[in-house]
Write a protein that holds these residues in place. Sequence first.
Motif, mmCIF file in Angstrom:
data_model
loop_
_atom_site.group_PDB
_atom_site.id
_atom_site.type_symbol
_atom_site.label_atom_id
_atom_site.label_comp_id
_atom_site.label_asym_id
_atom_site.label_seq_id
_atom_site.Cartn_x
_atom_site.Cartn_y
_atom_site.Cartn_z
ATOM 1 N N ARG A 106 32.170 22.251 10.528
ATOM 2 C CA ARG A 106 31.559 23.295 11.347
ATOM 3 C C ARG A 106 30.190 22.859 11.867
ATOM 4 O O ARG A 106 29.827 23.136 13.014
ATOM 5 C CB ARG A 106 31.441 24.586 10.534
ATOM 6 N N SER A 107 29.434 22.173 11.026
ATOM 7 C CA SER A 107 28.091 21.744 11.415
ATOM 8 C C SER A 107 28.102 20.634 12.449
ATOM 9 O O SER A 107 27.092 20.409 13.122
ATOM 10 C CB SER A 107 27.315 21.267 10.174
ATOM 11 N N ASN A 108 29.224 19.939 12.586
ATOM 12 C CA ASN A 108 29.295 18.807 13.515
ATOM 13 C C ASN A 108 30.129 19.107 14.750
ATOM 14 O O ASN A 108 30.582 18.181 15.430
ATOM 15 C CB ASN A 108 29.862 17.581 12.782
ATOM 16 N N LEU A 109 30.312 20.391 15.050
ATOM 17 C CA LEU A 109 31.073 20.747 16.248
ATOM 18 C C LEU A 109 30.425 20.214 17.516
ATOM 19 O O LEU A 109 31.098 19.998 18.526
ATOM 20 C CB LEU A 109 31.207 22.273 16.345
ATOM 21 N N ALA A 110 29.089 20.017 17.474
ATOM 22 C CA ALA A 110 28.399 19.503 18.657
ATOM 23 C C ALA A 110 28.962 18.150 19.089
ATOM 24 O O ALA A 110 28.966 17.820 20.286
ATOM 25 C CB ALA A 110 26.906 19.374 18.374
ATOM 26 N N GLY B 95 26.288 20.295 -0.054
ATOM 27 C CA GLY B 95 27.550 19.842 0.519
ATOM 28 C C GLY B 95 27.513 19.737 2.030
ATOM 29 O O GLY B 95 28.136 18.857 2.620
ATOM 30 N N THR B 96 26.762 20.649 2.680
ATOM 31 C CA THR B 96 26.613 20.569 4.133
ATOM 32 C C THR B 96 26.018 19.229 4.535
ATOM 33 O O THR B 96 26.477 18.579 5.486
ATOM 34 C CB THR B 96 25.705 21.701 4.643
ATOM 35 N N GLY B 97 24.975 18.810 3.807
ATOM 36 C CA GLY B 97 24.336 17.530 4.098
ATOM 37 C C GLY B 97 25.288 16.372 3.906
ATOM 38 O O GLY B 97 25.333 15.432 4.719
ATOM 39 N N ALA B 98 26.076 16.425 2.824
ATOM 40 C CA ALA B 98 27.030 15.343 2.568
ATOM 41 C C ALA B 98 28.039 15.235 3.702
ATOM 42 O O ALA B 98 28.371 14.137 4.171
ATOM 43 C CB ALA B 98 27.742 15.578 1.240
ATOM 44 N N GLY B 99 28.526 16.406 4.166
ATOM 45 C CA GLY B 99 29.476 16.398 5.269
ATOM 46 C C GLY B 99 28.869 15.856 6.545
ATOM 47 O O GLY B 99 29.515 15.148 7.320
ATOM 48 N N ILE C 66 21.096 26.184 16.857
ATOM 49 C CA ILE C 66 20.625 25.190 17.832
ATOM 50 C C ILE C 66 20.981 23.785 17.360
ATOM 51 O O ILE C 66 21.504 22.962 18.117
ATOM 52 C CB ILE C 66 19.101 25.294 18.023
ATOM 53 N N ILE C 67 20.702 23.518 16.085
ATOM 54 C CA ILE C 67 20.931 22.173 15.544
ATOM 55 C C ILE C 67 22.418 21.842 15.522
ATOM 56 O O ILE C 67 22.847 20.759 15.934
ATOM 57 C CB ILE C 67 20.344 22.059 14.125
ATOM 58 N N GLN C 68 23.217 22.799 15.053
ATOM 59 C CA GLN C 68 24.635 22.527 14.842
ATOM 60 C C GLN C 68 25.411 22.392 16.136
ATOM 61 O O GLN C 68 26.386 21.636 16.208
ATOM 62 C CB GLN C 68 25.241 23.637 13.981
ATOM 63 N N THR C 69 24.996 23.104 17.176
ATOM 64 C CA THR C 69 25.797 23.145 18.400
ATOM 65 C C THR C 69 25.205 22.360 19.559
ATOM 66 O O THR C 69 25.941 21.765 20.348
ATOM 67 C CB THR C 69 26.009 24.617 18.844
ATOM 68 N N HIS C 70 23.873 22.318 19.685
ATOM 69 C CA HIS C 70 23.277 21.767 20.903
ATOM 70 C C HIS C 70 22.345 20.579 20.692
ATOM 71 O O HIS C 70 21.985 19.922 21.671
ATOM 72 C CB HIS C 70 22.515 22.868 21.649
ATOM 73 N N PHE C 71 21.934 20.325 19.463
ATOM 74 C CA PHE C 71 20.920 19.293 19.267
ATOM 75 C C PHE C 71 21.424 17.905 19.663
ATOM 76 O O PHE C 71 20.670 17.070 20.151
ATOM 77 C CB PHE C 71 20.432 19.292 17.815
#
Length: 406
Positions: free
Chosen positions: A28-32, A146-150, A234-239
Amino acid sequence: MKGAKGFGLVTACALCAFLIYAVSSGIRSNLALLIEPLSGKGVLSYAQISLCAAAGQFVYGLSQLVFGLMCAKYGVRAVLLTGTALMTAGLSLVPLSSSTFTLMLSLGIMFHAGTGACAFGLVMVAMDVLCGGKTPSWIPGFVSAGTGAGTIVLPPVISYLVSAIGISATFATMGALCAIILPLCLYLAPNGTGVTRKQNQGHGDPGILYSASRSGIFIIVCAVFAIDGFHMGIIQTHFFSELKIMGLSDKLSSFAYSLIGASTMAGAIICGFLLKRASARAILARLFLARVLIALSLALFLPQSAAALLFISFMLGLTMDASVAPVAAMVKSEFGFKAFGVLFGAVYLCHQAGGFLSTALGGLVAGKNAVALIWGSDALICAGAFLMLTLMSLRLSHKQGALASL
């Protein structure tokens, strides 16, 4: 659980919780990294895909509340398994989505609802049930890392897969990765639906929400976490796209995302241990102050050098998921662990409402002026969160001092 055997079981389950959250939150965090290649197929525009991703932010928060309420009736085991199935199916169907409606269904609803069922709050409910409400203090920070690891592992993998096998096959591969966490869910909640339901009694009482809504502390926590969601959206989608606007190559932009993952993991673990030494409110206030400084540097200076952008990426990650453990600690200390699943779901719904706003805003504007606008807005509202937390700490300290003088 006492003794070496008990400690070993808790540690093994904490590792399972960490991996479940790493996969669900990591993708989810890397959808960008997937939005731009998906728009490159020419079927849907960047704005249309961003709208679906923005709706997913809201679905992610709402599903945590819904699944939190479902825990009492069906058990956390059933919730985690349902989440795994939804993530797998949603990602697998994205390549077949040829309209905004079908993409909204697969990516916006199914995938994000699945990640909501396997999110931090519900994974921690499983840990609380296992530990009888006495989860060791190091576990929330460890699991939220875990988010960071992913984010460390997935950016280079996704970038390679997109270039090697194409965006459609990449989504199918990510769906298969979600299916792998099925046995981890079975291990984390091993007792079956009936026992888990009994142990979870009280976790899903809707009356808890009404009682909490009358608490000023809960309202402030919801507001602060909504601001946190705006920042993280912002970070997850557009950064990733913003890094390219500011001059980084695709390779360096992917590396910057991996760097965010490494520092996110470090920040979450550090904050988990800091909770033993400082109040959650104080830790959270300092995190928002740091975010104000980072956002202002992006809004005012638009750094052009690769070194500056990589340093800012590192700092963004360090303060990114570090907020989860302090917010969880505030909810649990104020309302107890039995209310945690539902109330953290409600708090996360507010978080994702903020994420929806920033994701939608980023999809509507473009170029360097948009970068300044988005991060300037972020700096302003993060300053508001810092002020609210500071005033809360001062008020509670004054109240405690008055009671001590009686």
